[in-house]
Write a protein that holds these residues in place. Structure first.
Motif, PDB file in Angstrom:
ATOM      1  N   LYS A  29       0.856  -1.189   0.000  1.00 14.23           N
ATOM      2  CA  LYS A  29       0.000   0.000   0.000  1.00 14.23           C
ATOM      3  C   LYS A  29       0.894   1.242   0.000  1.00 14.23           C
ATOM      4  CE  LYS A  29      -3.388   2.294   2.938  1.00 14.23           C
ATOM      5  NZ  LYS A  29      -4.291   2.188   4.065  1.00 14.23           N
ATOM      6  N   PRO A  30       0.711   2.119  -0.989  1.00 15.14           N
ATOM      7  CA  PRO A  30       1.563   3.316  -0.994  1.00 15.14           C
ATOM      8  C   PRO A  30       1.229   4.249   0.153  1.00 15.14           C
ATOM      9  CG  PRO A  30      -0.120   3.469  -2.696  1.00 15.14           C
ATOM     10  CD  PRO A  30      -0.279   2.123  -2.071  1.00 15.14           C
ATOM     11  N   THR A  32       0.332   7.884   1.802  1.00 12.12           N
ATOM     12  CA  THR A  32      -0.534   8.951   1.273  1.00 12.12           C
ATOM     13  C   THR A  32       0.292  10.136   0.790  1.00 12.12           C
ATOM     14  OG1 THR A  32      -0.855   9.540   3.559  1.00 12.12           O
ATOM     15  CG2 THR A  32      -2.699   8.509   2.458  1.00 12.12           C
ATOM     16  N   TYR A  63       4.929  -3.115   7.294  1.00 12.73           N
ATOM     17  CA  TYR A  63       4.152  -3.763   8.354  1.00 12.73           C
ATOM     18  C   TYR A  63       2.737  -3.975   7.844  1.00 12.73           C
ATOM     19  CZ  TYR A  63       2.124   0.847   9.196  1.00 12.73           C
ATOM     20  OH  TYR A  63       1.480   2.047   9.050  1.00 12.73           O
ATOM     21  N   PRO A  65      -1.053  -3.547   8.876  1.00 14.75           N
ATOM     22  CA  PRO A  65      -2.052  -3.120   9.864  1.00 14.75           C
ATOM     23  C   PRO A  65      -3.125  -4.204  10.018  1.00 14.75           C
ATOM     24  CG  PRO A  65      -1.707  -1.415   8.202  1.00 14.75           C
ATOM     25  CD  PRO A  65      -1.047  -2.662   7.702  1.00 14.75           C
ATOM     26  N   LYS A  66      -3.679  -4.284  11.203  1.00 15.09           N
ATOM     27  CA  LYS A  66      -4.677  -5.324  11.463  1.00 15.09           C
ATOM     28  C   LYS A  66      -5.853  -5.202  10.491  1.00 15.09           C
ATOM     29  CE  LYS A  66      -3.746  -6.184  16.304  1.00 15.09           C
ATOM     30  NZ  LYS A  66      -4.107  -5.875  17.685  1.00 15.09           N
ATOM     31  N   GLY A  67      -6.229  -6.315   9.901  1.00 14.86           N
ATOM     32  CA  GLY A  67      -7.395  -6.340   9.025  1.00 14.86           C
ATOM     33  C   GLY A  67      -7.094  -5.964   7.582  1.00 14.86           C
ATOM     34  N   GLN A  68      -5.870  -5.533   7.303  1.00 10.93           N
ATOM     35  CA  GLN A  68      -5.552  -5.079   5.949  1.00 10.93           C
ATOM     36  C   GLN A  68      -4.734  -6.144   5.221  1.00 10.93           C
ATOM     37  OE1 GLN A  68      -4.218  -0.813   5.306  1.00 10.93           O
ATOM     38  NE2 GLN A  68      -2.400  -1.885   4.642  1.00 10.93           N
ATOM     39  N   LYS A  70      -2.937  -5.652   2.411  1.00  9.80           N
ATOM     40  CA  LYS A  70      -1.669  -5.131   1.882  1.00  9.80           C
ATOM     41  C   LYS A  70      -0.725  -4.699   3.004  1.00  9.80           C
ATOM     42  CE  LYS A  70      -3.388  -3.625  -2.565  1.00  9.80           C
ATOM     43  NZ  LYS A  70      -3.097  -2.778  -3.699  1.00  9.80           N
TER      44      LYS A  70
ATOM     45  N   LEU B  73     -12.809  -7.979  10.687  1.00  6.47           N
ATOM     46  CA  LEU B  73     -11.966  -7.140  11.541  1.00  6.47           C
ATOM     47  C   LEU B  73     -11.895  -7.700  12.958  1.00  6.47           C
ATOM     48  CD1 LEU B  73     -12.977  -3.587  10.251  1.00  6.47           C
ATOM     49  CD2 LEU B  73     -10.866  -4.826   9.814  1.00  6.47           C
ATOM     50  N   ALA B  76      -9.467 -10.290  12.958  1.00  5.29           N
ATOM     51  CA  ALA B  76      -8.099  -9.741  12.870  1.00  5.29           C
ATOM     52  C   ALA B  76      -7.670  -9.070  14.175  1.00  5.29           C
ATOM     53  CB  ALA B  76      -8.024  -8.740  11.726  1.00  5.29           C
ATOM     54  N   LEU B  78      -9.580  -6.597  15.838  1.00  2.00           N
ATOM     55  CA  LEU B  78     -10.078  -5.226  16.032  1.00  2.00           C
ATOM     56  C   LEU B  78     -11.533  -5.250  16.524  1.00  2.00           C
ATOM     57  CD1 LEU B  78      -8.615  -3.429  12.876  1.00  2.00           C
ATOM     58  CD2 LEU B  78      -7.792  -3.259  15.219  1.00  2.00           C
ATOM     59  N   ARG B 153     -10.033  11.865   0.863  1.00  2.00           N
ATOM     60  CA  ARG B 153      -9.152  11.000   1.662  1.00  2.00           C
ATOM     61  C   ARG B 153      -7.790  11.664   1.870  1.00  2.00           C
ATOM     62  NH1 ARG B 153      -5.167   7.219  -0.053  1.00  2.00           N
ATOM     63  NH2 ARG B 153      -4.655   5.742   1.589  1.00  2.00           N
ATOM     64  N   MET B 157      -6.450  12.221   5.598  1.00  6.80           N
ATOM     65  CA  MET B 157      -5.323  11.383   6.033  1.00  6.80           C
ATOM     66  C   MET B 157      -4.172  12.209   6.625  1.00  6.80           C
ATOM     67  SD  MET B 157      -6.008   8.242   5.934  1.00  6.80           S
ATOM     68  CE  MET B 157      -4.449   7.393   6.096  1.00  6.80           C
ATOM     69  N   THR B 163      -1.964   3.693  13.566  1.00 10.71           N
ATOM     70  CA  THR B 163      -1.941   2.676  12.508  1.00 10.71           C
ATOM     71  C   THR B 163      -3.362   2.234  12.195  1.00 10.71           C
ATOM     72  OG1 THR B 163       0.124   1.933  13.465  1.00 10.71           O
ATOM     73  CG2 THR B 163      -0.923   0.447  11.915  1.00 10.71           C
ATOM     74  N   PHE B 164      -3.798   2.503  10.997  1.00  7.37           N
ATOM     75  CA  PHE B 164      -5.181   2.184  10.628  1.00  7.37           C
ATOM     76  C   PHE B 164      -5.246   1.519   9.260  1.00  7.37           C
ATOM     77  CE2 PHE B 164      -5.562   5.422  13.795  1.00  7.37           C
ATOM     78  CZ  PHE B 164      -6.670   5.032  14.540  1.00  7.37           C
ATOM     79  N   SER B 165      -6.026   0.455   9.182  1.00  8.91           N
ATOM     80  CA  SER B 165      -6.334  -0.100   7.869  1.00  8.91           C
ATOM     81  C   SER B 165      -7.539   0.692   7.343  1.00  8.91           C
ATOM     82  CB  SER B 165      -6.634  -1.592   7.964  1.00  8.91           C
ATOM     83  OG  SER B 165      -7.439  -1.861   9.081  1.00  8.91           O
ATOM     84  N   GLU B 166      -7.706   0.715   6.021  1.00  9.28           N
ATOM     85  CA  GLU B 166      -8.759   1.558   5.442  1.00  9.28           C
ATOM     86  C   GLU B 166      -9.711   0.735   4.568  1.00  9.28           C
ATOM     87  OE1 GLU B 166      -7.304   5.658   3.949  1.00  9.28           O
ATOM     88  OE2 GLU B 166      -5.620   4.288   3.763  1.00  9.28           O
ATOM     89  N   PHE B 167     -10.988   1.048   4.715  1.00 13.33           N
ATOM     90  CA  PHE B 167     -12.014   0.330   3.945  1.00 13.33           C
ATOM     91  C   PHE B 167     -13.046   1.330   3.409  1.00 13.33           C
ATOM     92  CE2 PHE B 167     -10.231  -2.315   7.176  1.00 13.33           C
ATOM     93  CZ  PHE B 167      -9.952  -3.501   6.513  1.00 13.33           C
ATOM     94  N   ASN B 182      -8.056   0.292  -5.117  1.00 14.16           N
ATOM     95  CA  ASN B 182      -7.230  -0.887  -4.864  1.00 14.16           C
ATOM     96  C   ASN B 182      -5.747  -0.516  -4.911  1.00 14.16           C
ATOM     97  OD1 ASN B 182      -6.772  -3.723  -4.471  1.00 14.16           O
ATOM     98  ND2 ASN B 182      -6.143  -3.791  -6.618  1.00 14.16           N
ATOM     99  N   GLU B 183      -5.386   0.318  -5.874  1.00  9.50           N
ATOM    100  CA  GLU B 183      -3.989   0.780  -5.964  1.00  9.50           C
ATOM    101  C   GLU B 183      -3.571   1.529  -4.700  1.00  9.50           C
ATOM    102  OE1 GLU B 183      -3.149   3.218  -9.361  1.00  9.50           O
ATOM    103  OE2 GLU B 183      -3.828   1.637 -10.723  1.00  9.50           O
ATOM    104  N   LEU B 184      -4.529   2.297  -4.156  1.00  7.93           N
ATOM    105  CA  LEU B 184      -4.220   3.092  -2.963  1.00  7.93           C
ATOM    106  C   LEU B 184      -4.197   2.248  -1.694  1.00  7.93           C
ATOM    107  CD1 LEU B 184      -6.440   6.267  -3.517  1.00  7.93           C
ATOM    108  CD2 LEU B 184      -3.987   6.087  -3.810  1.00  7.93           C
ATOM    109  N   GLY B 185      -4.685   1.033  -1.811  1.00  7.46           N
ATOM    110  CA  GLY B 185      -4.698   0.155  -0.643  1.00  7.46           C
ATOM    111  C   GLY B 185      -5.929   0.335   0.226  1.00  7.46           C
TER     112      GLY B 185
END
Lengths: 347, 275
Positions: A29-30, A32, A63, A65-68, A70, B73, B76, B78, B153, B157, B163-167, B182-185
């Protein structure tokens, strides 16, 4: 292999998970932050050429992140971006397959470790909005209980001047800070507004009875109102107020006049900054004299042909003096930074 | 006779479209603006391809997607108090409405989830600093190219700490937006991925013969010369009960203020101001 060495006992080091993997760009994941804004394009191009020829030699650090699904990058954004570019250009490695990136997998960093890493990235970016940086700095100061500029500089990599500017922003109540976090650039108050306004506010609230009665927040509101109404056409114009005040130091009647004008400036919404204070500032003459002094100073120094001085004591003394000059010039240069364009300041 | 059947079907399908009631009269008014039988036939064909998401369907999709996401989640590590739901647009627009709908339907507040407005930078800074590790879940009703989402976003951001995953939870998303996110993750949980092939007026679609498509595109150009096929020429066919995206073809959306061309699915901002 931890890449974030803790520079403070409270900062936990990055913990390696013991995995070294080869990841494709799709698995990463790039950040931001766009490294094209963060790094010089020639440097990126050089790195890209190198990777095209030899592949990625130094593993990046990631690393999960939890749930991700990528991996997020902790270190190596430039290497990753170069590989993305090469992949988009259909470049393949020596094995004929798309280039993979060696990556050390580490545990997710703590909030503070992550923040300090972000600081190290943002230092490259001069145009980074200052208010979010100030808020992040506040978290670092509160969590690590560090407020000393030198210590903060060591922790974050921010220059002491940047830290001082951030601290100025943090002196304003939250309701004003929010005005610099407005998503709409047309209505956002630039962070510089607060930094330039702070000495004027301090002066007015401390020295002028009627502004003191208004209270600090109301006085600040008055300045915001004036700025929105284009009665402060550029944030840099606040300096004219302070300059007027400083220049009247040895002239009591003039000082009284300046103080009265500052009071009017706060109380009269129609009064524009330059209209109010230009008469006290004989700007051109002083600047012209200063420019002439700089030119004479340089010419004199050159004339002395000091480059080949051999006496150790003399050399040391001269060096000390030059450092003092250099220090003053640097401070002055920094103080003169900023734009005088009303358009630039209102963006 | 055919016209009557098409109209009845349209009234039945689109009955809860909010900006403008779809009735026999409104469908009749819309189709009669096309002067020839051939043009009308093409318009009926296009209308048949509209992918309509009623309020009930929208809610069902959001709740189902959210339940699955929360379960993932939770596995995982969370818990729900680590989940921050963020709307990405102005208070009165779709994103906050969807967030409100999901919040009530899935009882998210009672589960300890956090809610934020994506424009509230200070709030984002404070809440993320408090939660430190978790998931950010953006909510919207539709994503087209993803441009608007990416802008929102990028702004928010800047203020995220930790540390956060994003949906992204969204009833429908275009394949272009899906690829970009998808490219941005940002992991997308959508009820429907709107393929180019599903859009009859898109150049990559073969749902309509080329003459018919060209004719409809020409009509769209006459209605809105600068946005005939909608934003970025996406020519999307998804219409949500709350509003049509700005990427639908002009023949469905109509002219600005609905004059001279009356659309079947105008956006709120396209409607004439009532005096």
């Amino acid at each position: 292999m931890p890449i974030l060495k803790p520079s403070h006992p409270e900062v936990a080091p990055v913990v390696p998970s013991g995995q070294l993997r080869r990841l494709s760009v799709d698995e990463i994941k790039p950040s931001t932050n766009n490294p094209r804004l963060l790094f010089d394009p020639p440097q990126l191009l050089e790195l890209k050429k190198n990777i095209a020829e030899h592949g990625v030699l130094v593993p990046i650090t990631v690393y999960q992140p939890k749930g991700q699904a990528k991996f997020s990058i902790l270190d190596g954004e430039r290497r990753y971006r170069c590989v993305v570019d090469l992949t988009n250009e259909k470049h393949v490695g020596k094995d004929g397959k798309p280039i993979k990136i060696p990556a050390n997998i580490v545990e997710p960093p703590t909030m503070i470790a992550g923040l300090l890493y972000m600081f190290s990235i943002h230092n490259y970016r001069a145009e980074w909005e200052l208010m979010p940086t100030a808020l992040s700095l506040k978290i670092v100061m509160e969590n690590l209980e560090v407020t000393d500029n030198a210590a903060l500089n060591k922790l974050t990599g921010l220059s002491e001047r940047q830290i001082e500017r951030c601290k100025s922003l943090l002196e304003f109540p939250e309701k004003f800070q929010r005005l610099s976090l407005d998503p709409d650039p047309k209505t956002r108050i630039p962070s510089n507004f607060w930094i330039e306004a702070l000495p004027v506010l301090n002066l007015a609230v401390e020295r002028i009875e009627n502004v003191k009665k208004l209270g600090r927040d109301s006085a600040t509101d008055k300045l915001v109102e004036k700025y929105r109404d284009h009665k402060i056409k550029s944030v840099i114009h606040f300096r004219r107020i302070m300059e007027s005040y400083d220049l009247s130091e040895d002239d009591a009647p003039l000082r009284a006049k300046v103080v009265r004008r500052v009071e009017q400036f706060f109380l009269n919404p129609k009064l524009e900054t330059r209209e109010a204070f230009d008469e006290f500032v004989v700007d051109k003459k002083r600047v012209q004299s200063a420019v002439a002094a700089c030119q004479t100073f340089l010419a004199e120094l050159r004339k002395f042909k000091l480059r080949y001085t051999t006496d150790d004591t003399e050399r040391k003394r001269l060096q000390e003096e030059l450092i003092a000059v250099q220090k003053y010039c640097r401070t002055l240069e920094e103080a003169l930074e900023g734009s005088d364009s009303p358009e630039a300041s209102s963006e | 006779m055919w016209s009557l059947l098409h109209s009845l079907r349209a009234v039945q399908r689109f009955r809860d479209y909010q900006p403008q009631h779809v009735s026999m009269a409104s469908v009749g008014r819309w189709i009669k603006q096309l002067k020839t039988k051939e043009d009308q036939k093409l318009a009926w064909m296009l209308l048949k391809r509209v992918i309509y998401l009623s309020e009930r369907e929208t809610k069902t999709i959001l709740v189902h997607q959210n339940t699955a996401l929360m379960e993932n989640l939770r596995r995982a590590g969370l818990a729900s108090n680590k989940l921050i739901y963020i709307s990405t647009d102005d208070a009165a627009s779709s994103s906050p409405m969807m967030l409100g709908m999901l919040r009530n339907a899935a009882l998210l507040e009672q589960q300890g989830c956090k809610f934020l407005d994506g424009r509230d930078a200070m709030g984002i800074n404070k809440v993320t600093a408090k939660v430190q590790e978790g998931a950010i879940i953006y909510i919207d009703d539709f994503v087209g190219s993803g441009n608007q989402f990416c802008r929102a976003r990028a702004f928010l951001m800047q203020n995220v700490v930790g540390t956060f995953s994003e949906f992204l939870l969204v009833p429908s998303i275009c394949e272009e937006g899906y690829a970009r996110l998808n490219e941005l993750g940002v992991t997308v949980h959508a009820g429907h991925i709107h393929a180019k092939a599903e859009r009859p007026l898109h150049r990559h679609s073969h749902l309509m013969h080329s003459e018919g498509r060209e004719r409809l595109i020409q009509i769209c150009r006459e209605i809105r010369p600068n946005a005939s096929l909608g934003y970025e020429g996406l020519a999307t066919m998804v219409v949500l009960y709350r509003n049509a995206p700005n990427s639908v073809p002009a023949i469905l959306r109509g002219s600005d203020k609905q004059d001279p061309f009356y659309g079947l699915f105008p956006r709120f901002k396209d409607l004439p101001v009532k005096k």
